[in-house]
Design a protein around this motif. Structure first.
Motif, PDB file in Angstrom:
ATOM      1  N   GLU A  71      43.422 -33.935 -28.804  1.00  0.00           N
ATOM      2  CA  GLU A  71      44.657 -34.155 -28.061  1.00  0.00           C
ATOM      3  C   GLU A  71      45.846 -33.743 -28.926  1.00  0.00           C
ATOM      4  O   GLU A  71      45.937 -34.101 -30.098  1.00  0.00           O
ATOM      5  CB  GLU A  71      44.813 -35.622 -27.655  1.00  0.00           C
ATOM      6  CG  GLU A  71      46.056 -35.842 -26.800  1.00  0.00           C
ATOM      7  CD  GLU A  71      46.248 -37.273 -26.363  1.00  0.00           C
ATOM      8  OE1 GLU A  71      45.289 -38.055 -26.461  1.00  0.00           O
ATOM      9  OE2 GLU A  71      47.369 -37.595 -25.927  1.00  0.00           O
ATOM     10  N   PHE A 130      44.703 -37.032 -31.685  1.00  0.00           N
ATOM     11  CA  PHE A 130      43.480 -37.761 -31.347  1.00  0.00           C
ATOM     12  C   PHE A 130      42.348 -36.765 -31.293  1.00  0.00           C
ATOM     13  O   PHE A 130      42.518 -35.638 -30.804  1.00  0.00           O
ATOM     14  CB  PHE A 130      43.644 -38.452 -29.987  1.00  0.00           C
ATOM     15  CG  PHE A 130      42.409 -39.132 -29.471  1.00  0.00           C
ATOM     16  CD1 PHE A 130      41.694 -38.595 -28.411  1.00  0.00           C
ATOM     17  CD2 PHE A 130      41.954 -40.310 -30.044  1.00  0.00           C
ATOM     18  CE1 PHE A 130      40.551 -39.215 -27.930  1.00  0.00           C
ATOM     19  CE2 PHE A 130      40.815 -40.942 -29.565  1.00  0.00           C
ATOM     20  CZ  PHE A 130      40.112 -40.395 -28.504  1.00  0.00           C
ATOM     21  N   GLY A 162      56.817 -37.704 -16.296  1.00  0.00           N
ATOM     22  CA  GLY A 162      55.923 -37.620 -17.452  1.00  0.00           C
ATOM     23  C   GLY A 162      54.791 -36.682 -17.131  1.00  0.00           C
ATOM     24  O   GLY A 162      54.216 -36.761 -16.045  1.00  0.00           O
ATOM     25  N   ASN A 163      54.471 -35.779 -18.053  1.00  0.00           N
ATOM     26  CA  ASN A 163      53.415 -34.817 -17.764  1.00  0.00           C
ATOM     27  C   ASN A 163      52.294 -34.899 -18.788  1.00  0.00           C
ATOM     28  O   ASN A 163      52.453 -35.485 -19.862  1.00  0.00           O
ATOM     29  CB  ASN A 163      53.981 -33.393 -17.711  1.00  0.00           C
ATOM     30  CG  ASN A 163      54.404 -32.882 -19.082  1.00  0.00           C
ATOM     31  OD1 ASN A 163      53.580 -32.428 -19.872  1.00  0.00           O
ATOM     32  ND2 ASN A 163      55.687 -32.971 -19.387  1.00  0.00           N
ATOM     33  N   GLN A 214      48.235 -32.779 -19.824  1.00  0.00           N
ATOM     34  CA  GLN A 214      47.427 -31.591 -19.591  1.00  0.00           C
ATOM     35  C   GLN A 214      45.995 -31.789 -20.067  1.00  0.00           C
ATOM     36  O   GLN A 214      45.735 -32.627 -20.927  1.00  0.00           O
ATOM     37  CB  GLN A 214      48.033 -30.399 -20.354  1.00  0.00           C
ATOM     38  CG  GLN A 214      49.445 -30.102 -19.946  1.00  0.00           C
ATOM     39  CD  GLN A 214      50.146 -29.174 -20.922  1.00  0.00           C
ATOM     40  OE1 GLN A 214      50.409 -28.045 -20.567  1.00  0.00           O
ATOM     41  NE2 GLN A 214      50.475 -29.612 -22.101  1.00  0.00           N
ATOM     42  N   CYS A 215      45.114 -31.013 -19.489  1.00  0.00           N
ATOM     43  CA  CYS A 215      43.754 -30.886 -20.003  1.00  0.00           C
ATOM     44  C   CYS A 215      43.424 -29.402 -19.975  1.00  0.00           C
ATOM     45  O   CYS A 215      43.666 -28.734 -18.965  1.00  0.00           O
ATOM     46  CB  CYS A 215      42.763 -31.674 -19.161  1.00  0.00           C
ATOM     47  SG  CYS A 215      41.033 -31.334 -19.572  1.00  0.00           S
ATOM     48  N   ILE A 216      42.904 -28.889 -21.082  1.00  0.00           N
ATOM     49  CA  ILE A 216      42.523 -27.479 -21.166  1.00  0.00           C
ATOM     50  C   ILE A 216      41.016 -27.430 -21.293  1.00  0.00           C
ATOM     51  O   ILE A 216      40.457 -27.873 -22.299  1.00  0.00           O
ATOM     52  CB  ILE A 216      43.216 -26.803 -22.350  1.00  0.00           C
ATOM     53  CG1 ILE A 216      44.741 -26.950 -22.188  1.00  0.00           C
ATOM     54  CG2 ILE A 216      42.822 -25.339 -22.447  1.00  0.00           C
ATOM     55  CD1 ILE A 216      45.537 -26.628 -23.431  1.00  0.00           C
ATOM     56  N   LYS A 243      50.506 -33.691 -25.645  1.00  0.00           N
ATOM     57  CA  LYS A 243      50.169 -34.191 -24.303  1.00  0.00           C
ATOM     58  C   LYS A 243      48.974 -33.473 -23.673  1.00  0.00           C
ATOM     59  O   LYS A 243      48.743 -33.614 -22.475  1.00  0.00           O
ATOM     60  CB  LYS A 243      51.369 -34.076 -23.354  1.00  0.00           C
ATOM     61  CG  LYS A 243      52.594 -34.824 -23.829  1.00  0.00           C
ATOM     62  CD  LYS A 243      53.601 -34.930 -22.727  1.00  0.00           C
ATOM     63  CE  LYS A 243      54.701 -35.898 -23.105  1.00  0.00           C
ATOM     64  NZ  LYS A 243      55.562 -36.233 -21.982  1.00  0.00           N
ATOM     65  N   ALA A 244      48.249 -32.685 -24.423  1.00  0.00           N
ATOM     66  CA  ALA A 244      47.120 -31.953 -23.852  1.00  0.00           C
ATOM     67  C   ALA A 244      45.811 -32.390 -24.488  1.00  0.00           C
ATOM     68  O   ALA A 244      45.714 -32.499 -25.704  1.00  0.00           O
ATOM     69  CB  ALA A 244      47.297 -30.455 -24.048  1.00  0.00           C
ATOM     70  N   ALA A 245      44.805 -32.632 -23.649  1.00  0.00           N
ATOM     71  CA  ALA A 245      43.440 -32.839 -24.123  1.00  0.00           C
ATOM     72  C   ALA A 245      42.720 -31.514 -23.972  1.00  0.00           C
ATOM     73  O   ALA A 245      42.593 -30.999 -22.861  1.00  0.00           O
ATOM     74  CB  ALA A 245      42.754 -33.911 -23.285  1.00  0.00           C
ATOM     75  N   PHE A 296      41.808 -38.242 -17.876  1.00  0.00           N
ATOM     76  CA  PHE A 296      41.111 -37.259 -18.695  1.00  0.00           C
ATOM     77  C   PHE A 296      42.074 -36.308 -19.404  1.00  0.00           C
ATOM     78  O   PHE A 296      41.648 -35.467 -20.186  1.00  0.00           O
ATOM     79  CB  PHE A 296      40.124 -36.449 -17.837  1.00  0.00           C
ATOM     80  CG  PHE A 296      40.787 -35.596 -16.779  1.00  0.00           C
ATOM     81  CD1 PHE A 296      41.232 -36.152 -15.599  1.00  0.00           C
ATOM     82  CD2 PHE A 296      40.957 -34.238 -16.982  1.00  0.00           C
ATOM     83  CE1 PHE A 296      41.851 -35.380 -14.626  1.00  0.00           C
ATOM     84  CE2 PHE A 296      41.564 -33.450 -16.017  1.00  0.00           C
ATOM     85  CZ  PHE A 296      42.017 -34.011 -14.840  1.00  0.00           C
ATOM     86  N   THR A 297      43.343 -36.437 -19.155  1.00  0.00           N
ATOM     87  CA  THR A 297      44.336 -35.594 -19.810  1.00  0.00           C
ATOM     88  C   THR A 297      44.964 -36.357 -20.972  1.00  0.00           C
ATOM     89  O   THR A 297      44.767 -37.553 -21.139  1.00  0.00           O
ATOM     90  CB  THR A 297      45.434 -35.188 -18.822  1.00  0.00           C
ATOM     91  OG1 THR A 297      45.985 -36.364 -18.208  1.00  0.00           O
ATOM     92  CG2 THR A 297      44.892 -34.264 -17.745  1.00  0.00           C
ATOM     93  N   GLY A 298      45.726 -35.647 -21.792  1.00  0.00           N
ATOM     94  CA  GLY A 298      46.375 -36.275 -22.937  1.00  0.00           C
ATOM     95  C   GLY A 298      47.629 -37.006 -22.529  1.00  0.00           C
ATOM     96  O   GLY A 298      47.799 -37.412 -21.376  1.00  0.00           O
ATOM     97  N   GLY A 299      48.538 -37.159 -23.501  1.00  0.00           N
ATOM     98  CA  GLY A 299      49.852 -37.702 -23.175  1.00  0.00           C
ATOM     99  C   GLY A 299      49.926 -39.206 -23.202  1.00  0.00           C
ATOM    100  O   GLY A 299      48.975 -39.897 -23.586  1.00  0.00           O
ATOM    101  N   PRO A 326      49.013 -25.660 -25.079  1.00  0.00           N
ATOM    102  CA  PRO A 326      49.977 -26.578 -24.436  1.00  0.00           C
ATOM    103  C   PRO A 326      51.394 -26.033 -24.318  1.00  0.00           C
ATOM    104  O   PRO A 326      52.013 -26.119 -23.247  1.00  0.00           O
ATOM    105  CB  PRO A 326      49.935 -27.805 -25.354  1.00  0.00           C
ATOM    106  CG  PRO A 326      48.599 -27.771 -26.007  1.00  0.00           C
ATOM    107  CD  PRO A 326      48.263 -26.323 -26.167  1.00  0.00           C
ATOM    108  N   LEU A 351      44.124 -39.850 -22.634  1.00  0.00           N
ATOM    109  CA  LEU A 351      42.782 -39.799 -23.211  1.00  0.00           C
ATOM    110  C   LEU A 351      42.686 -40.585 -24.508  1.00  0.00           C
ATOM    111  O   LEU A 351      41.746 -41.340 -24.728  1.00  0.00           O
ATOM    112  CB  LEU A 351      42.384 -38.335 -23.461  1.00  0.00           C
ATOM    113  CG  LEU A 351      41.023 -38.129 -24.137  1.00  0.00           C
ATOM    114  CD1 LEU A 351      39.896 -38.446 -23.152  1.00  0.00           C
ATOM    115  CD2 LEU A 351      40.867 -36.699 -24.651  1.00  0.00           C
ATOM    116  N   GLY A 352      43.657 -40.419 -25.388  1.00  0.00           N
ATOM    117  CA  GLY A 352      43.589 -41.049 -26.708  1.00  0.00           C
ATOM    118  C   GLY A 352      44.420 -42.317 -26.827  1.00  0.00           C
ATOM    119  O   GLY A 352      44.572 -42.834 -27.933  1.00  0.00           O
TER     120      GLY A 352
END
Lengths: 234, 161
Positions: B95, B75, A143-144, A146-148, B98-100, A75-78, A104, A51-52
């Motif tokens: 973020e 982020f 590699g993992n 997540q989206c919360i 590793k989580a959004a 749409f998830t981070g990482g 997380p 995402l970022g």
């Protein structure tokens, strides 16, 4: 005794990564229930940015100009990964409150033993999380990210069953990297899961099928797992 | 080292916030009557966002509890000035590890300011500096939406559960 929650486990055909990501986000934001998706991706490589992520810092522009591939923002981070024919993706889409707090580190504390148990059935011993990466020994195998969201969270992982070293040239050495990586380049840092499993699971498609069965057994500790056919995701 | 005889500025702010929070219902009633009375109070959502109300403006961010649970923020994705936000709906994401994680509007209204410092320094969210870690400022469209939100004491109990 509280009723056990249901979880639907679907082994998908080789969908392109963009289609898979759209399905995942729909399951997180718009569909009820708990889900586990497993798939071996098609051979066409793609770069997937979090995402970022800032592509101008994370990607080698010259390599992309020389051999263009799709660059997709998820749409998830990482971090940034290259996916393709050797990648097996496993996605856990879970209702908040079902198994852990929706933060997380709590999520990863729950997923780590699930994957360790599942991969143990494939002959891979000692799979663990290290600095939030799935590793065997000191080498990254998945590699993992997540989206919360409001009611659910997703933890999805791209496992490296196999990979083409020349695809890794799309990625720069990230400025921010886990301590255990040190300054290792991709070849010294990554490992192929297909070389660690029982021989029958060395190919990604066979590996995905075996991983689905391993996850079915591991997730049964917390859920009543049902396995419809791939049409369930359509 | 000498212990100061005077409360620190942080202690003063905390005492002021708690005092005003206890009078928040009276503040809201006065605000409704006058249409412009300034009233400082902090309200909390179950999803760990806060809104500090100053007249018609609410300053929105996430609590220290949430920031600590999320880990180092790398982020922050925010709306733009002029966007409308709706109570309970996502207006952005943070973020970390590793989580959004989606963030939700505690009240409805129009975004009148965005904390642009978070673009280059997202870890301000973790720094607990009350003036620096806000996300957006909203012109509140319905002060009644603050009813039912938690005050300091209720939120403290909520995070213990």
């Amino acid at each position: 005794m509280a009723a056990r929650r249901a979880l639907t486990l679907v082994e998908l055909p080789a969908w392109p990564i963009k289609r898979l990501l759209r399905l995942e986000e729909a399951l997180v934001r718009h569909e009820a229930g708990n889900w586990c998706l497993v798939t071996a991706l098609p051979p066409t490589p793609a770069v997937v940015v979090g995402l970022g992520g800032k592509p101008d810092q994370l990607l080698d522009a010259a390599a992309l100009r020389a051999a263009p591939v799709d660059v997709v923002r998820r749409f998830t981070g990482g971090g940034t990964v290259v996916v393709g024919g050797g990648t097996v993706v496993a996605s856990l889409v879970i209702e908040k409150g079902a198994v852990c707090e929706p933060f997380p580190r709590d999520i990863m504390a729950w997923t780590e033993p699930v994957y360790a148990a599942a991969f143990g059935r494939l002959g891979v011993d000692g799979l663990a999380l290290r600095d939030h990466d799935y590793v065997v020994g000191d080498r990254k195998v998945g590699g993992n990210a997540q989206c919360i969201a409001k009611d659910k969270w997703i933890h999805h992982t791209s496992f490296l069953w196999d990979y083409d070293p020349k695809h890794m040239t799309y990625l720069t050495l990230p400025a921010k990297r886990p301590e255990y990586r040190a300054d290792r380049g991709h070849d010294a840092f990554l490992s192929r899961l297909g070389e660690a499993t029982y021989p029958g699971y060395a190919a990604p498609a066979a590996g995905a099928a075996a991983l689905a069965s391993g996850l079915e057994a591991a997730l049964a500790a917390d859920f009543d797992v049902v396995r419809p056919g791939p049409d369930a995701a359509e | 080292w000498a212990e100061s005889a005077w409360p620190s500025s942080t202690q003063t702010k905390t005492m002021l916030r708690l005092t005003l929070q206890r009078s928040a219902p009276a503040c809201r009633a006065a605000f409704a009557r006058s249409g412009g009375l300034r009233c400082l109070a902090t309200h909390y959502a179950e999803s760990h966002e806060y809104v500090k109300v100053d007249g018609e403006t609410g300053t929105v961010g996430i609590t220290d509890y949430a920031a600590n649970a999320l880990g180092d923020i790398v982020f922050v994705d925010l709306p733009e000035v002029g966007d409308e936000v709706e109570k309970g709906e996502s207006f952005g994401a943070v973020e970390s590890v590793k989580a959004a994680s989606d963030v939700y509007a505690p009240v409805s209204g129009e975004v009148v300011a965005v904390n642009e410092a978070l673009e280059d320094t997202p870890d301000l969210v973790n720094s607990s500096a009350l003036e620096d870690d806000w996300f957006i400022k909203i012109k509140i469209s319905d002060a009644g939406e603050l009813d039912g939100m938690m005050g300091d004491d209720a939120y403290a109990e909520h995070i213990k559960e």
